[in-house]
Design a protein around this motif. Structure first.
Motif: not given
Length: 258
Positions: A86-93
């Protein structure tokens, strides 16, 4: 190896209890796929103007429907979450300047757990649920999915959960498909197989019977297709793996994108 991405129709919530050709297909699909690191599902039943994603350690199943047999309300799907992903997805966003919000405690809506319960019945693969925004343009929806495409190289399986023909006001008491539903699905198939995305993005103007198949009040079931197509950006192959109908117009379809 990149994981494939899928669009999977979740049909009626009763799919969770049914034993038919489609549910058996979903069971085989889960068995045949290499075990993913995690599953990310864009759900038609989470429509939000801001991009949201779950950030839980473990989930409960939402019973977000009414008027169904009591057995439906006893079904569970206690899948683990993946806060690190979830944090990795947030970083991509963040890297693409997309406003978004991690959400904890929401649980998994039936657009997520009904199909996963068939594909991964042990509920032992981490899951992230993603919202869709049915008011965005298809191109914007595609680009949000594209932001996440690098995760396919990290073993993440993407699923868009909805329905290509989904108009509850036009259901009939027959499993024989209506001609207009067949016509719309055939047009979608042609554009997907030819990778004619610009044509697909204008489906509301170009596709036959678009108003019946994707009514203005029900776009959220169609748009997961654009998000999951974005996750397969750069792919060249679209394969229709299953097609059937319930109630004459409710299409049960599975598309694989590589």
């Amino acid at each position: 190896m990149k994981t494939p991405s899928f669009f999977i129709a979740h049909g009626s919530p009763l799919l969770a209890l049914e034993d038919n050709e489609y549910t058996r297909f979903l069971e085989r699909l889960g068995e045949d796929l290499p075990r993913p690191r995690a599953i990310v599902v864009f759900s038609a039943h989470w429509d939000s103007p801001q991009q949201q994603l779950t950030a839980d350690e473990r989930y409960e199943a939402q019973h977000d429907f009414y008027g169904f047999p009591e057995d439906m309300y006893r079904l569970t799907y206690p899948a683990p979450g993946d806060p690190e992903l979830s944090r990795r997805i947030s970083e991509l966003f963040k890297s693409h300047n997309l406003p978004h919000q991690p959400v904890a405690g929401r649980g998994l809506d039936h657009g997520v757990w009904v199909i996963l319960r068939k594909m991964f019945p042990l509920a032992d693969v981490p899951v992230i649920a993603m919202s869709v925004d049915s008011l965005r343009s298809p191109n914007e929806q595609y680009e949000i999915g594209r932001m996440l495409s690098p995760l396919r190289e990290e073993g993440v399986l993407f699923i868009g959960s909805g329905g290509l023909v989904h108009n509850l006001r036009l259901l009939i008491h027959s499993d024989e498909p209506e001609e207009w539903a067949l016509s719309f699905d055939a047009w979608v198939a042609e554009t997907l197989e030819s990778r004619n995305l610009q044509e697909l993005f204008q489906y509301d103007k170009k596709a036959p019977h678009a108003r019946e198949a994707v009514p203005s009040y029900g776009k959220e079931h169609f748009v997961p297709l654009f998000y999951v197509l974005g996750t397969a950006a750069g792919g060249t192959k679209a394969q229709r793996m299953f097609q059937a109908y319930q109630y004459g117009t409710l299409s049960l379809n599975c598309w694989k994108f590589e």
